[in-house]
Design a protein around this motif. Structure first.
Motif, PDB file in Angstrom:
ATOM      1  N   LEU A 167       0.879  -1.170   0.000  1.00  0.00           N
ATOM      2  CA  LEU A 167       0.000   0.000   0.000  1.00  0.00           C
ATOM      3  C   LEU A 167       0.914   1.216   0.000  1.00  0.00           C
ATOM      4  CD1 LEU A 167      -2.574   1.683   0.366  1.00  0.00           C
ATOM      5  CD2 LEU A 167      -2.462   1.190   2.822  1.00  0.00           C
ATOM      6  N   ILE A 168       0.840   2.024  -1.043  1.00  0.00           N
ATOM      7  CA  ILE A 168       1.728   3.189  -1.129  1.00  0.00           C
ATOM      8  C   ILE A 168       0.876   4.454  -1.037  1.00  0.00           C
ATOM      9  CG2 ILE A 168       3.549   4.327  -2.454  1.00  0.00           C
ATOM     10  CD1 ILE A 168       4.314   1.622  -3.580  1.00  0.00           C
ATOM     11  N   ASN A 169       0.918   5.056   0.130  1.00  0.00           N
ATOM     12  CA  ASN A 169       0.132   6.258   0.420  1.00  0.00           C
ATOM     13  C   ASN A 169       0.891   7.462  -0.115  1.00  0.00           C
ATOM     14  OD1 ASN A 169      -1.959   4.911   1.760  1.00  0.00           O
ATOM     15  ND2 ASN A 169      -0.842   4.896   3.704  1.00  0.00           N
ATOM     16  N   GLU A 205       2.872 -10.402   5.140  1.00  0.00           N
ATOM     17  CA  GLU A 205       4.217  -9.839   4.908  1.00  0.00           C
ATOM     18  C   GLU A 205       4.199  -8.518   4.167  1.00  0.00           C
ATOM     19  OE1 GLU A 205       7.569 -12.146   4.744  1.00  0.00           O
ATOM     20  OE2 GLU A 205       6.599 -12.556   6.651  1.00  0.00           O
ATOM     21  N   GLY A 206       3.033  -7.853   4.097  1.00  0.00           N
ATOM     22  CA  GLY A 206       2.915  -6.650   3.276  1.00  0.00           C
ATOM     23  C   GLY A 206       3.669  -5.454   3.833  1.00  0.00           C
ATOM     24  N   ARG A 207       3.651  -4.394   3.039  1.00  0.00           N
ATOM     25  CA  ARG A 207       4.291  -3.140   3.487  1.00  0.00           C
ATOM     26  C   ARG A 207       3.358  -1.964   3.232  1.00  0.00           C
ATOM     27  NH1 ARG A 207      10.657  -3.176   1.580  1.00  0.00           N
ATOM     28  NH2 ARG A 207      10.969  -5.374   2.067  1.00  0.00           N
ATOM     29  N   VAL A 208       3.405  -0.998   4.134  1.00  0.00           N
ATOM     30  CA  VAL A 208       2.731   0.279   3.928  1.00  0.00           C
ATOM     31  C   VAL A 208       3.819   1.338   3.802  1.00  0.00           C
ATOM     32  CG1 VAL A 208       1.035   1.924   4.802  1.00  0.00           C
ATOM     33  CG2 VAL A 208       0.871  -0.497   5.462  1.00  0.00           C
ATOM     34  N   VAL A 209       3.792   2.077   2.705  1.00  0.00           N
ATOM     35  CA  VAL A 209       4.770   3.150   2.515  1.00  0.00           C
ATOM     36  C   VAL A 209       4.038   4.484   2.627  1.00  0.00           C
ATOM     37  CG1 VAL A 209       6.399   4.211   0.908  1.00  0.00           C
ATOM     38  CG2 VAL A 209       6.234   1.715   1.059  1.00  0.00           C
ATOM     39  N   HIS A 210       4.596   5.363   3.432  1.00  0.00           N
ATOM     40  CA  HIS A 210       3.982   6.665   3.683  1.00  0.00           C
ATOM     41  C   HIS A 210       4.866   7.720   3.024  1.00  0.00           C
ATOM     42  CE1 HIS A 210       1.762   4.697   7.078  1.00  0.00           C
ATOM     43  NE2 HIS A 210       2.832   3.914   7.019  1.00  0.00           N
ATOM     44  N   VAL A 211       4.336   8.424   2.020  1.00  0.00           N
ATOM     45  CA  VAL A 211       5.144   9.419   1.314  1.00  0.00           C
ATOM     46  C   VAL A 211       5.009  10.759   2.038  1.00  0.00           C
ATOM     47  CG1 VAL A 211       5.608  10.586  -0.856  1.00  0.00           C
ATOM     48  CG2 VAL A 211       4.878   8.184  -0.862  1.00  0.00           C
ATOM     49  N   SER A 212       6.078  11.103   2.723  1.00  0.00           N
ATOM     50  CA  SER A 212       6.119  12.352   3.483  1.00  0.00           C
ATOM     51  C   SER A 212       6.893  13.387   2.665  1.00  0.00           C
ATOM     52  CB  SER A 212       6.754  12.075   4.851  1.00  0.00           C
ATOM     53  OG  SER A 212       6.863  13.246   5.608  1.00  0.00           O
ATOM     54  N   ILE A 221       6.790   1.960   6.529  1.00  0.00           N
ATOM     55  CA  ILE A 221       8.051   2.650   6.234  1.00  0.00           C
ATOM     56  C   ILE A 221       7.762   4.016   5.601  1.00  0.00           C
ATOM     57  CG2 ILE A 221      10.294   2.420   5.099  1.00  0.00           C
ATOM     58  CD1 ILE A 221       9.898  -0.561   4.912  1.00  0.00           C
ATOM     59  N   ALA A 222       8.557   5.012   5.984  1.00  0.00           N
ATOM     60  CA  ALA A 222       8.361   6.375   5.454  1.00  0.00           C
ATOM     61  C   ALA A 222       9.423   6.701   4.408  1.00  0.00           C
ATOM     62  CB  ALA A 222       8.441   7.385   6.597  1.00  0.00           C
ATOM     63  N   ALA A 223       9.021   7.544   3.454  1.00  0.00           N
ATOM     64  CA  ALA A 223       9.955   7.978   2.403  1.00  0.00           C
ATOM     65  C   ALA A 223       9.617   9.409   2.012  1.00  0.00           C
ATOM     66  CB  ALA A 223       9.838   7.062   1.190  1.00  0.00           C
ATOM     67  N   HIS A 224      10.568  10.072   1.368  1.00  0.00           N
ATOM     68  CA  HIS A 224      10.275  11.377   0.759  1.00  0.00           C
ATOM     69  C   HIS A 224      11.122  11.537  -0.499  1.00  0.00           C
ATOM     70  CE1 HIS A 224      13.847  13.947   1.597  1.00  0.00           C
ATOM     71  NE2 HIS A 224      14.046  13.102   2.593  1.00  0.00           N
ATOM     72  N   PRO A 225      10.635  12.362  -1.446  1.00  0.00           N
ATOM     73  CA  PRO A 225      11.299  12.408  -2.769  1.00  0.00           C
ATOM     74  C   PRO A 225      12.345  13.501  -2.923  1.00  0.00           C
ATOM     75  CG  PRO A 225       9.239  13.582  -2.871  1.00  0.00           C
ATOM     76  CD  PRO A 225       9.372  13.106  -1.457  1.00  0.00           C
ATOM     77  N   ALA A 240      10.763   9.227  -7.323  1.00  0.00           N
ATOM     78  CA  ALA A 240       9.990   8.054  -6.894  1.00  0.00           C
ATOM     79  C   ALA A 240      10.873   6.963  -6.288  1.00  0.00           C
ATOM     80  CB  ALA A 240       9.205   7.484  -8.077  1.00  0.00           C
ATOM     81  N   LEU A 241      12.187   7.053  -6.478  1.00  0.00           N
ATOM     82  CA  LEU A 241      13.058   5.949  -6.029  1.00  0.00           C
ATOM     83  C   LEU A 241      12.988   5.674  -4.516  1.00  0.00           C
ATOM     84  CD1 LEU A 241      16.321   6.231  -8.201  1.00  0.00           C
ATOM     85  CD2 LEU A 241      14.478   4.545  -8.367  1.00  0.00           C
ATOM     86  N   PRO A 242      13.006   6.716  -3.657  1.00  0.00           N
ATOM     87  CA  PRO A 242      12.958   6.387  -2.217  1.00  0.00           C
ATOM     88  C   PRO A 242      11.704   5.601  -1.825  1.00  0.00           C
ATOM     89  CG  PRO A 242      13.717   8.639  -2.518  1.00  0.00           C
ATOM     90  CD  PRO A 242      13.253   8.163  -3.871  1.00  0.00           C
ATOM     91  N   GLN A 243      10.547   5.946  -2.412  1.00  0.00           N
ATOM     92  CA  GLN A 243       9.348   5.195  -2.032  1.00  0.00           C
ATOM     93  C   GLN A 243       9.365   3.788  -2.644  1.00  0.00           C
ATOM     94  OE1 GLN A 243       7.200   8.631  -3.446  1.00  0.00           O
ATOM     95  NE2 GLN A 243       5.729   7.391  -4.534  1.00  0.00           N
ATOM     96  N   LEU A 244       9.999   3.658  -3.810  1.00  0.00           N
ATOM     97  CA  LEU A 244      10.142   2.322  -4.395  1.00  0.00           C
ATOM     98  C   LEU A 244      11.104   1.478  -3.558  1.00  0.00           C
ATOM     99  CD1 LEU A 244      10.202   3.396  -8.130  1.00  0.00           C
ATOM    100  CD2 LEU A 244       8.628   1.693  -7.154  1.00  0.00           C
ATOM    101  N   TYR A 245      12.142   2.124  -3.061  1.00  0.00           N
ATOM    102  CA  TYR A 245      13.086   1.415  -2.183  1.00  0.00           C
ATOM    103  C   TYR A 245      12.349   0.941  -0.922  1.00  0.00           C
ATOM    104  CZ  TYR A 245      17.170   0.399   0.653  1.00  0.00           C
ATOM    105  OH  TYR A 245      18.086  -0.243   1.436  1.00  0.00           O
TER     106      TYR A 245
END
Ligand SMILES: NC(=O)c1ccc[n+]([C@@H]2O[C@H](COP(=O)([O-])OP(=O)(O)OC[C@H]3O[C@@H](n4cnc5c(N)ncnc54)[C@H](OP(=O)(O)O)[C@@H]3O)[C@@H](O)[C@H]2O)c1
Length: 303
Positions: A95-97, A138-145, A199-203, A241-246
């Motif tokens: 799930l990529i928010n 085993e899923g992941r939630v990515v939060h785009v901050s 997991i959190a990420a930002h671009p 987009a790479l950090p959220q893909l990572y």
């Protein structure tokens, strides 16, 4: 070696849902995952926009592309979209928010919440709660901050900017809320023994529709000029987009990290773990925001 799209593991047999998949980082994230064989749910504010994204991505995609209407400014739409995913797909791996709005003049969501708080935080909070069972085991939630989270403060006494609205402070608040939700969700998952990762990420700074949309909404020539002058600092949407893909796919992506570009000031470059915003580590703030968010969503949906 820098981490690139070529390092994304085989995604065949996996399903990802990406919010805001019709533009900027969301579109590039969908493209990269679909190229590696993922089935991708393109969750967009309208079915028409989701269909447009599907048409754009079709030539590149190895995996199935599923358009979904999901307007984050309307919690009823979020609930309908989540039910549709549960009924039709039954499970999710990612799930990529991702969707977001930046610094518009004060506007309200369908349920009367300030738009940035509603779209960037509350809609994603509700979506995550509703889809979490599908992400087990085993899923992941990515939060785009955003780097804006470093300047954010959760104004519990005026969360919706009713007394005083500063568009940039509201943006920073919403992006800090993304980071807080990432950490608090991870803690709660660990307490229940879940292996789902949050997991959190930002671009960094990426050329997308975010800045032009913000400038148009505010009608600010000064901001338009500032963005033109700052253009050399920006990277492409695909790089952004790479950090959220990572965060979504790398085997060694760690919960409790905040992935962003590794270049100077974390503005551009290849993914790397960045400094966590200290405000996101405050346990009392995290628990309070969670409680308030649950109440707001519960009141809006009558649950
Ligand atoms: N670009 C940057 O430099 C930067 C920096 C830091 C953080 N970010 C974050 O990155 C994320 C992606 O932004 P972007 O840069 O890719 O901007 P973008 O090109 O403007 O994309 C934003 C996406 O969010 C969607 N969205 C907005 N309101 C929505 C709603 N009510 N319901 C569903 N979707 C909605 C947009 O849909 P429409 O096309 O229908 O409007 C669009 O698909 C955002 O969370 C943003 O805060 C971006």
């Amino acid at each position: 070696m820098p981490w690139t799209c070529a390092d994304i593991p085989d995604q065949r047999g996996r399903t990802a849902l990406i919010t805001g998949a019709n533009s900027g980082l969301g579109l590039e994230t969908a493209r990269a995952l679909a190229q590696r064989g993922a089935r991708v749910v393109l969750a967009c504010r309208s079915l028409e926009r989701a269909e447009q994204a599907r048409a754009e991505l079709q030539a590149d995609a190895c995996g199935e592309l599923i358009p979904l209407e999901l307007d984050l400014a309307d919690l009823q739409s979020v609930q309908r979209g989540a039910h549709q995913v549960a009924d039709q797909l039954g499970r999710l791996d990612l799930l990529i928010n991702n969707a977001g709005v930046m610094a518009p003049p004060r506007q309200l969501s369908a349920q009367g919440h300030e738009l940035q708080f509603a779209v960037n935080h509350l809609g994603h909070f509700a979506l995550t709660q509703q889809l979490l069972p599908l992400l087990e085991p085993e899923g992941r939630v990515v939060h785009v901050s955003s780097g804006a989270a470093y300047f954010g403060r959760i104004a519990f006494d005026d969360l919706q900017g009713e007394r005083r609205y500063d568009a940039w402070a509201a943006y920073a608040q919403s992006k800090l809320a993304n980071l807080i939700t990432a950490l608090e969700l991870q803690e709660r998952l660990e307490v229940t023994g879940s292996s789902v990762r949050s997991i959190a990420a930002h671009p960094g700074l990426a050329r997308t529709n975010l800045q032009p949309t913000s400038v148009a909404a505010r009608g600010s020539r000064l901001e338009a000029l500032a963005y033109r002058l700052m253009d050399p600092l920006f990277q492409s949407a695909a790089m952004g987009a790479l950090p959220q893909l990572y965060a979504a796919t790398a085997a060694d992506a760690q919960p409790n990290a905040f992935y962003g570009p590794g270049g100077p000031g974390n503005l551009k470059g290849y993914p790397k773990a960045c400094r966590m915003a200290p405000a996101a580590r405050d346990a009392a703030t995290r628990q309070r925001l969670w409680r308030v968010s649950e109440e707001l969503v519960g009141n809006a949906l009558g649950s």
